[in-house]
Design an enzyme around this catalytic site. Structure first.
Site, PDB file in Angstrom:
ATOM      1  N   ASN A  70      -1.337  -9.835  -9.338  1.00  0.00           N
ATOM      2  CA  ASN A  70      -2.381  -8.847  -9.097  1.00  0.00           C
ATOM      3  C   ASN A  70      -2.117  -7.641  -9.990  1.00  0.00           C
ATOM      4  OD1 ASN A  70      -2.846  -6.335  -6.632  1.00  0.00           O
ATOM      5  ND2 ASN A  70      -4.514  -7.351  -7.671  1.00  0.00           N
TER       6      ASN A  70
ATOM      7  N   CYS B 280       0.834  -1.199   0.000  1.00  0.00           N
ATOM      8  CA  CYS B 280       0.000   0.000   0.000  1.00  0.00           C
ATOM      9  C   CYS B 280       0.875   1.258   0.000  1.00  0.00           C
ATOM     10  CB  CYS B 280      -0.920   0.015   1.224  1.00  0.00           C
ATOM     11  SG  CYS B 280      -2.008   1.462   1.267  1.00  0.00           S
TER      12      CYS B 280
END
Length: 344
Positions: free
Chosen positions: A223, A112
């Site tokens: 991803n 993140c």
């Protein structure tokens, strides 16, 4: 070791290889989105997908409201908790608590890029500190019996080359981590918003494919930017799994299509699937949970379908009103069937 001469064995091995693994499809942790209500809905769409909580900081797990932060429904299994943090002892304690709560996996966030996360010295900025990530993973593994996994990027800022990325994976794998979810982009820690960090840095799927080729003993899931059944199938030719993010949230029927494509079964209609959620919705309403907290996760179910915009509008405008109940969802469903009849 004597090699088997029966040529049928290779056929059996090929058939076994075609069976989707336990992480073939997963739904990424997404702040403010993948709460327990969302995961119950996603589990209804796909019995096999691995589901993840929103990221929760280790300190919050230790000192916060665990019912709110960690509570989940038994129907969500297999479900994993994603932790944020950079202090090995605290991460180990939080991982142990998560295991006691019944989670099937604990995942460490090393991807993140938000300013808030960086200020706390966790998330993507930890890509610069592979030894600290390794120490954190080792502490967590020592504290639990469930798998400890890592979600990471390809790199951060100017630190972007395959050898550096491979060295990060090697360091963390040496600490005992055998499963990595790789967002196939680097992150810019300054100058880009989290949204821009999901779109501007180029995707480098080939790096993740190369990683799996070089380290076949590791479980590698990819991803980033994958949003179709065909795209998932293609990635599964090179990796062990695909982690879907916003595609699974904004177009949740994709999860059901993947379930049927990979594991078999009969494709159900959107209407059938949503009506299966009714007992859960009414149970929550009886507990005093407002419909808006439940219905927001199904807004994209009729994405690009006749009546889909009206379905979303009815729920968005009505679910926040006092007393809103299942009848509003029926009203929204009726809008889709009415549009179908009009189109016919």
């Amino acid at each position: 070791m004597q090699q088997a001469e029966n040529t049928d064995i290779s056929g059996e091995e090929a058939a076994a290889a075609s069976i989707p693994g336990p992480l073939a499809v997963s739904v990424a942790p997404m702040m403010d989105w993948t709460d327990s209500h969302c995961r119950v809905f996603h589990r209804l769409l796909s019995p096999h997908a691995r589901l993840y909580t929103e990221m929760v900081h280790a300190q919050a797990v230790i000192h916060g409201d665990r019912d709110r932060l960690l509570g989940f429904s038994e129907v969500e299994h297999p479900v994993a908790v994603q932790l944020g943090g950079s202090e090995p002892a605290l991460l180990a304690q939080a991982a142990h608590i998560a295991q006691e709560w019944g989670y099937d996996e604990v995942n460490l966030n090393v991807g993140c890029p938000s300013d808030r996360v960086q200020a706390g010295r966790f998330g993507a900025c930890l890509m610069k500190e592979p030894s600290l990530v390794a120490d954190s993973v080792a502490a967590m593994i020592a504290a639990v019996d469930i798998p400890v996994t890592v979600k990471c990027r390809l790199g951060v800022d100017e630190l972007e080359d395959y050898d550096r990325f491979r060295a990060f994976i090697d360091t963390v794998a040496a600490a005992g981590c055998t499963t990595f979810f790789v967002h196939a982009r680097k992150a810019w820690l300054q100058g880009l918003s989290p949204k821009e960090n999901r779109e501007i840095p180029p995707l480098r799927y080939e790096w993740v494919h190369q990683l799996k080729q070089e380290l076949p003993q590791l479980t590698i899931a990819i991803n980033g930017g994958i949003a179709t059944v065909e795209g998932v199938r293609e990635q599964l030719r090179h990796t062990d799994g695909v982690m879907l993010g916003r595609a699974a949230y904004h177009e949740p029927y994709l999860l059901h299509e993947l379930e049927v494509a990979l594991w078999g079964g009969e494709l159900q209609s959107r209407e059938q699937l949503l009506r299966t959620l009714r007992p859960y919705v009414e149970h929550c309403l009886a507990r005093g949970i407002a419909l808006k907290h439940l219905s927001k996760h199904v807004l994209g179910l009729f994405h690009s379908q006749p009546g889909g915009r009206l379905f979303r509008q009815i729920l968005s405008e009505g679910a926040h009103r006092p007393g809103a109940d299942w009848s509003l969802i029926e009203q929204a469903l009726a809008a889709t069937t009415m549009t179908d009849r009009t189109a016919a």
